[in-house]
Design a protein around this motif. Structure first.
Motif, PDB file in Angstrom:
ATOM      1  N   PRO A 190       0.801  -1.230   0.000  1.00  0.00           N
ATOM      2  CA  PRO A 190       0.000   0.000   0.000  1.00  0.00           C
ATOM      3  C   PRO A 190       0.834   1.281   0.000  1.00  0.00           C
ATOM      4  O   PRO A 190       0.272   2.374   0.081  1.00  0.00           O
ATOM      5  CB  PRO A 190      -0.804  -0.119   1.293  1.00  0.00           C
ATOM      6  CG  PRO A 190       0.071  -0.914   2.202  1.00  0.00           C
ATOM      7  CD  PRO A 190       0.821  -1.874   1.339  1.00  0.00           C
ATOM      8  N   TYR A 191       2.156   1.157  -0.085  1.00  0.00           N
ATOM      9  CA  TYR A 191       3.022   2.335   0.010  1.00  0.00           C
ATOM     10  C   TYR A 191       3.476   2.776  -1.374  1.00  0.00           C
ATOM     11  O   TYR A 191       3.919   1.957  -2.191  1.00  0.00           O
ATOM     12  CB  TYR A 191       4.241   2.045   0.884  1.00  0.00           C
ATOM     13  CG  TYR A 191       3.914   1.929   2.353  1.00  0.00           C
ATOM     14  CD1 TYR A 191       3.948   3.051   3.178  1.00  0.00           C
ATOM     15  CD2 TYR A 191       3.547   0.708   2.904  1.00  0.00           C
ATOM     16  CE1 TYR A 191       3.643   2.944   4.532  1.00  0.00           C
ATOM     17  CE2 TYR A 191       3.236   0.595   4.251  1.00  0.00           C
ATOM     18  CZ  TYR A 191       3.290   1.724   5.061  1.00  0.00           C
ATOM     19  OH  TYR A 191       2.975   1.628   6.388  1.00  0.00           O
ATOM     20  N   GLN A 220       4.140   7.227   1.165  1.00  0.00           N
ATOM     21  CA  GLN A 220       2.938   7.295   1.982  1.00  0.00           C
ATOM     22  C   GLN A 220       2.068   6.073   1.774  1.00  0.00           C
ATOM     23  O   GLN A 220       1.978   5.529   0.672  1.00  0.00           O
ATOM     24  CB  GLN A 220       2.148   8.560   1.613  1.00  0.00           C
ATOM     25  CG  GLN A 220       0.932   8.816   2.478  1.00  0.00           C
ATOM     26  CD  GLN A 220       0.327  10.175   2.200  1.00  0.00           C
ATOM     27  OE1 GLN A 220       0.716  11.167   2.785  1.00  0.00           O
ATOM     28  NE2 GLN A 220      -0.619  10.213   1.271  1.00  0.00           N
ATOM     29  N   HIS A 221       1.435   5.637   2.869  1.00  0.00           N
ATOM     30  CA  HIS A 221       0.450   4.557   2.837  1.00  0.00           C
ATOM     31  C   HIS A 221      -0.813   5.078   2.158  1.00  0.00           C
ATOM     32  O   HIS A 221      -1.224   6.230   2.366  1.00  0.00           O
ATOM     33  CB  HIS A 221       0.167   4.103   4.262  1.00  0.00           C
ATOM     34  CG  HIS A 221      -0.636   2.853   4.384  1.00  0.00           C
ATOM     35  ND1 HIS A 221      -2.003   2.821   4.187  1.00  0.00           N
ATOM     36  CD2 HIS A 221      -0.275   1.573   4.701  1.00  0.00           C
ATOM     37  CE1 HIS A 221      -2.450   1.600   4.377  1.00  0.00           C
ATOM     38  NE2 HIS A 221      -1.406   0.815   4.694  1.00  0.00           N
ATOM     39  N   SER A 222      -1.460   4.221   1.375  1.00  0.00           N
ATOM     40  CA  SER A 222      -2.610   4.659   0.589  1.00  0.00           C
ATOM     41  C   SER A 222      -3.791   5.082   1.450  1.00  0.00           C
ATOM     42  O   SER A 222      -4.635   5.875   1.013  1.00  0.00           O
ATOM     43  CB  SER A 222      -3.059   3.544  -0.361  1.00  0.00           C
ATOM     44  OG  SER A 222      -3.385   2.372   0.385  1.00  0.00           O
ATOM     45  N   GLU A 223      -3.862   4.604   2.702  1.00  0.00           N
ATOM     46  CA  GLU A 223      -4.974   4.956   3.573  1.00  0.00           C
ATOM     47  C   GLU A 223      -4.560   5.818   4.758  1.00  0.00           C
ATOM     48  O   GLU A 223      -5.297   6.713   5.180  1.00  0.00           O
ATOM     49  CB  GLU A 223      -5.671   3.681   4.083  1.00  0.00           C
ATOM     50  CG  GLU A 223      -6.299   2.844   2.971  1.00  0.00           C
ATOM     51  CD  GLU A 223      -6.929   1.563   3.504  1.00  0.00           C
ATOM     52  OE1 GLU A 223      -6.859   1.351   4.742  1.00  0.00           O
ATOM     53  OE2 GLU A 223      -7.472   0.783   2.707  1.00  0.00           O
ATOM     54  N   GLU A 224      -3.369   5.561   5.288  1.00  0.00           N
ATOM     55  CA  GLU A 224      -2.982   6.256   6.519  1.00  0.00           C
ATOM     56  C   GLU A 224      -2.556   7.705   6.271  1.00  0.00           C
ATOM     57  O   GLU A 224      -2.627   8.537   7.178  1.00  0.00           O
ATOM     58  CB  GLU A 224      -1.863   5.470   7.215  1.00  0.00           C
ATOM     59  CG  GLU A 224      -2.354   4.121   7.719  1.00  0.00           C
ATOM     60  CD  GLU A 224      -1.214   3.221   8.198  1.00  0.00           C
ATOM     61  OE1 GLU A 224      -0.029   3.541   7.911  1.00  0.00           O
ATOM     62  OE2 GLU A 224      -1.510   2.196   8.839  1.00  0.00           O
ATOM     63  N   LYS A 225      -2.060   8.005   5.089  1.00  0.00           N
ATOM     64  CA  LYS A 225      -1.768   9.389   4.681  1.00  0.00           C
ATOM     65  C   LYS A 225      -0.793  10.099   5.612  1.00  0.00           C
ATOM     66  O   LYS A 225      -0.906  11.297   5.840  1.00  0.00           O
ATOM     67  CB  LYS A 225      -3.067  10.200   4.591  1.00  0.00           C
ATOM     68  CG  LYS A 225      -4.155   9.598   3.706  1.00  0.00           C
ATOM     69  CD  LYS A 225      -3.706   9.463   2.261  1.00  0.00           C
ATOM     70  CE  LYS A 225      -4.834   8.932   1.385  1.00  0.00           C
ATOM     71  NZ  LYS A 225      -4.414   8.711  -0.017  1.00  0.00           N
ATOM     72  N   ARG A 269       6.109  -2.039   6.204  1.00  0.00           N
ATOM     73  CA  ARG A 269       5.025  -1.486   7.019  1.00  0.00           C
ATOM     74  C   ARG A 269       5.672  -0.617   8.090  1.00  0.00           C
ATOM     75  O   ARG A 269       6.621  -1.049   8.761  1.00  0.00           O
ATOM     76  CB  ARG A 269       4.218  -2.612   7.657  1.00  0.00           C
ATOM     77  CG  ARG A 269       3.137  -2.161   8.655  1.00  0.00           C
ATOM     78  CD  ARG A 269       2.451  -3.374   9.264  1.00  0.00           C
ATOM     79  NE  ARG A 269       1.562  -3.027  10.356  1.00  0.00           N
ATOM     80  CZ  ARG A 269       0.271  -2.725  10.221  1.00  0.00           C
ATOM     81  NH1 ARG A 269      -0.275  -2.729   9.011  1.00  0.00           N
ATOM     82  NH2 ARG A 269      -0.461  -2.446  11.269  1.00  0.00           N
TER      83      ARG A 269
END
Length: 957
Positions: free
Chosen positions: A74-75, A94-99, A205
């Protein structure tokens, strides 16, 4: 040192005695695995392992039918965030959800090493980042980064995949790092071939720092905000802050290093289909593990997060610089070779070793070492952490130790008996019972009424004394050490930061000095000075034990992770370097106790990358079993692979009572450990060599004398290690890098490049042992000089009097043959030079000599000779490192009378009758003796009388 013995009532409270006796009763039969965490019980390890399994499944689903290699990670790199700043590529990931953007920095060093660092661009609170100051050379300020002008950045987009490639040209090699934007990954390419790959499995992660949610929303079950283990609770005030990443070695099948574990030299898989795989990752978390199990990835006393991968074409390394608890999974696979990043047209299957590294806290800081050969990797690693410095010369001799020599009379009696039986030794050791009630820096006056007289008597024959000084400080207001530390606030604090952390160890209730406090470090170092350490002399040296730290009533028998150190840092951040910092403080104390300074000698049980700068290490509390004798070989080799060279195992086994055969075999192997010490538990039977009777006494004496005969060779090896970083004892693959059958070999090993040792480690003392002689070279039995031509395999019958040690053809080995009671008494003895002729008729070697004590060699006060044999002529020339300084000239004068008393040339087939010696323009002839046979040919020049500090040549004819 010690583990399973009942403390004495006179020293501690009845309550403490009952508690510790109960604890020891639980662990003394064997290690209790339930006292130590598995990955599943370590919350952050479990989270990352589960995440990796999810990524594998998602990637496999995503990959079906795809022509573009891609992971489900996701990065991704943020658009327009990539730039080249001098020698460093900077990007936001950046992580696709954590931003939460992470700042990545990729820096090239002159050697081709790439440093990858990552943490939040704006962390909620600072992350611990001082590991670099404590581990890297010169406190991290002198790393040789590449010139910005030698680096270029190329960005390209193919099939909607954008990559950024940073290339660095060095000599004839091109080093490149190729970073893909989405998903984020890195390939390190050497001459356009990927060797080290990051996040190509999608396991990266990074748990960003965050505010703790309301108590009813916090997920305590996941262990993110609080973690329970048995009766202990870790409060985790910063919440989840771990990170992990997959690192793959493309084209490799073998990886080594990451000590300390009692596992094979070539690291085993930790998951997957291999029936021999472990079910747990390798763990790096310094722990006091009583009677540790063999063939196990459990954490032990030390941690070096350095891994080396090797194949027939190249060697590469990874140094994961993090001092927090770390877990590493290892798996092997074969996959389609990639013609390019974007093509799968090739159907060639190539091997890979995939590793998954996970650390609990700190910052991501990893070094990729490209090699491409073994010597390059060790030079690159030494540039980062410094090589092993030259030790005190006496420390390479034999060390006689026991928990405990009873009193002053016992110490002197043991010394006298060793001399009586003509067994050389350099050091006798005292364990915790020498102190006044486990108060370190003190003596039990009833047992040791005059320690200074004892030390001086030992010194008369060149012997030294080592005392144990552990890091736990007995809580006693009448004890000067404790009171000064308490009054000055030098102890580690509790989680609240207001009270001193308190736990149990050998003295009972104890506190621990905080070595992250520079004032505390300076203070504890001064306690080793002669004017502070009561009744000590400059003949006394130190042993740091229990410095993981071992806390008997703590979680996993160590310190609470949420204890506080200077600067507010949690113990979780620094655990694995705690022992190293005590080791450093002790070494600093010994180094500064005299003027001018002399080299210290300090033995430590706990260690980390960088510990090699401060002294020796041993493998901890082993057992008197044949299996532990066998396991000591890969353990010592693995540490040498990881850059920690001055290491040994307790000869004879710490626990238990070895029979005469096992003890004899252990001495015969132990003389080939870089650090050579016999040691035993307090409850074992006395086992000094003369107690075994004949023929065992003679076998052991012969082995120890062989160690002393070869001390010039050992000291020269440590000189090489101090310059090149090369291991002192080496797995076979280091010397024979293209011979694939040797890549997992751990029954034989090399000492330097010149000597191969094939130990007998089986209880059957009349056995047949297969010896593989590698390479197209001659090999000579070091005792009989019988020769064998490789590559070949031979079987030898050995009894208890036999050892299998072979000199490699093409080598020159220098010895001292006169029997003395200590190495100190050998310093002006003459030398014998052995030339083992190679198949091409040549040989080479080196001799290094200095005073063995001071730092004068840094000003040039040494003799270093290059010895070269060719055309039946041996020549001696000063090495290129020799400089004509005043210190050099002064030392040359001191050694002016030291000569070569014998030259032995092995392997010349033509009969010879005389030797012509040329030294300082003067020519003279000497008769020689020649003995020739099919497998045994040698000529001996007796007393050529050439001096070691001069240029000379000896021609045989």
């Amino acid at each position: 040192m010690k583990s399973c013995s009942k403390p004495r009532v006179g020293y501690i409270s009845v309550l403490y005695l009952a508690a510790v006796s109960s604890l020891l009763a639980q662990v003394c039969s064997a290690v209790k695995r339930e006292d130590f965490k598995t990955c599943e019980q370590s919350a952050f390890c479990n989270r990352h392992r589960v995440f990796a399994e999810t990524m594998l499944k998602n990637t496999q689903a995503l990959d079906k039918g795809s022509t573009i290699p891609k992971t489900a990670s996701p990065y991704s790199v943020l658009e327009n965030s990539v730039s080249l700043d001098g020698h460093t590529l900077v990007a936001s990931v950046q992580h696709s959800e954590e931003k939460v953007p992470l700042r990545f920095e990729l820096s090239f060093m002159e050697s081709g090493v790439v440093r990858v660092r990552a943490q939040e661009e704006e962390p909620l609170v600072p992350r611990f980042d001082d590991t670099q100051k404590l581990v890297l050379r010169d406190e991290g300020t002198a790393l040789p980064y590449a010139s910005p002008g030698s680096i270029e950045l190329v960005t390209e987009t193919i099939d909607q995949v954008t990559t950024h490639t940073v290339s660095y040209l060095k000599g004839n090699s091109t080093f490149s790092v190729r970073m893909a934007e989405s998903p984020w990954s890195l390939d390190y390419l050497v001459d356009n071939k990927p060797s080290i790959r990051l996040n190509t499995k999608g396991f990266f992660r990074f748990e960003y720092l965050r505010q703790k949610p309301a108590s009813d929303e916090a997920d305590t079950a996941s262990g993110e905000w609080e973690e329970k283990f048995k009766t202990w609770t870790d409060t985790k005030p910063n919440g989840p802050e771990s990170f992990g990443m997959d690192i793959s070695f493309s084209g490799f099948e073998h990886v080594y290093g990451i000590p300390e574990h009692s596992s094979p030299l070539s690291l085993k898989d930790t998951r997957g289909g291999d029936k021999n795989a472990y079910d747990q990752p390798y763990r790096l978390y310094n722990l006091d593990v009583f009677e540790y199990e063999l063939d196990n990835p459990m954490a032990l006393y030390g941690s070096i997060p350095f891994m080396v991968a090797h194949n027939a074409d190249s060697t590469v390394g990874v140094f994961w610089m993090n001092a927090a608890e770390t877990w590493i999974d290892v798996t092997r696979e074969k996959s389609n070779a990639l013609g390019s990043l974007f093509s799968r047209s090739s159907t060639k299957q190539i091997p890979a070793v995939n590793t998954h590294w996970v650390s609990e806290s700190g910052v991501l800081d990893v070094f990729l070492l490209p090699g491409p050969n073994t010597a390059d990797v060790y030079r690159q690693y030494a540039e980062l952490v410094e090589p092993t410095p030259l030790p005190r010369s006496f420390s390479l001799g034999y060390h006689q130790c026991r928990w405990n020599y009873i009193d002053q009379e016992d110490v002197l009696s043991v010394s006298s008996k060793l001399e009586e039986h003509k067994i050389p030794y350099d050091v006798i050791w005292l364990d915790i019972e020498h102190t006044d009630g486990k108060r370190y820096f003190t003596w039990d006056s009833a047992k040791f009424p005059d320690p200074v007289a004892m030390q001086n008597e030992l010194a008369q024959a060149g012997h030294k004394l080592v005392n144990v000084v552990d890091p736990h400080i007995k809580r006693d207001s009448a004890y000067r050490i404790w009171k000064e530390a308490s009054d000055n606030g030098y102890f580690v604090k509790t989680r609240e930061g207001s009270e001193d952390f308190q736990g149990w160890c050998w003295p009972g209730d104890s506190n621990w000095v905080d070595y992250f406090n520079p004032d505390a470090c300076k203070w504890i170092s001064e306690q080793f000075h002669i004017d502070h350490y009561n009744q000590s002399t400059d003949n006394l040296f130190v042993w740091n034990d229990m410095n993981e730290p071992s806390v008997f009533n703590g979680p996993e028998i160590t310190m609470d992770k949420d204890a506080r150190h200077h600067g507010g840092w949690e113990h979780r951040d620094v655990h694995n370097i705690f022992g190293m910092l005590y080791h450093k403080a002790t070494a600093d104390g010994l180094r500064t106790r005299e003027s001018p300074s002399k080299r210290p000698f300090v033995l430590s049980r706990a260690y980390f990358a960088g510990s090699q700068r401060y002294g020796a290490i041993w493998t901890g509390d082993n057992t008197a079993e044949w299996s532990h004798l066998q396991a000591s070989i890969p353990m010592v080799l693995s540490n040498n692979v990881a850059g920690l060279h001055f290491i040994g195992a307790d000869v004879g086994g710490f626990f238990g009572n070895p029979d005469q055969k096992l003890l004899t075999r252990w001495y015969q192997l132990g003389i080939w450990y870089p650090f050579f010490r016999a040691h035993a538990h307090i409850d074992t039977k006395r086992r000094e060599p003369w107690l075994l009777g004949e023929p065992y006494l003679s076998y052991i004496r012969d082995a120890i004398r062989e160690r002393y005969r070869l001390l010039p060779f050992w000291y020269t090896l440590f000189r090489e290690a101090s310059i090149t970083g090369m291991p002192v004892v080496r797995p076979m693959w280091i010397e024979f890098p293209s011979e694939t059958k040797l890549f997992a070999e751990q029954d034989a090993f090399m000492v330097g490049s010149a000597i191969m040792v094939v130990p007998a480690t089986d209880s059957n003392t009349n056995q047949a042992i297969d010896v593989v002689f590698p390479s197209q070279e001659n090999w000579y039995d070091i005792k009989t000089h019988a020769s064998y031509i490789g590559p070949t395999k031979r079987q030898f019958s050995v009894d208890l009097s036999s050892t299998l040690v072979f000199a490699r053809g093409g080598s020159v080995v220098v010895t001292r043959e006169r029997h003395r009671s200590s190495s100190d008494l050998m310093k002006r003895d003459p030398f014998t030079v052995y030339v083992y002729v190679g198949r091409n008729g040549t040989a080479s070697g080196r001799l290094y000599v200095d005073d063995g004590d001071t730092y004068d060699y840094e000003q040039g006060a040494f003799i270093e000779r290059e010895l070269s044999f060719s055309g039946a002529k041996l020549t001696s020339r000063a090495s290129t490192l020799t400089k004509d300084t005043s210190a050099y000239r002064d030392y040359l004068k001191k050694m002016a009378k030291v000569r070569v008393e014998r030259l032995v040339v092995v392997g010349l087939r033509n009969p010879l009758t005389k030797a012509t010696v040329v030294e300082n323009g003067v020519t003279r002839e000497i008769e020689l003796s020649y003995k020739g046979a099919a497998n045994d040919a040698e000529c001996v020049v007796r007393d050529p009388a050439v001096h070691i500090g001069e240029d000379w040549g000896i021609t045989l004819s």
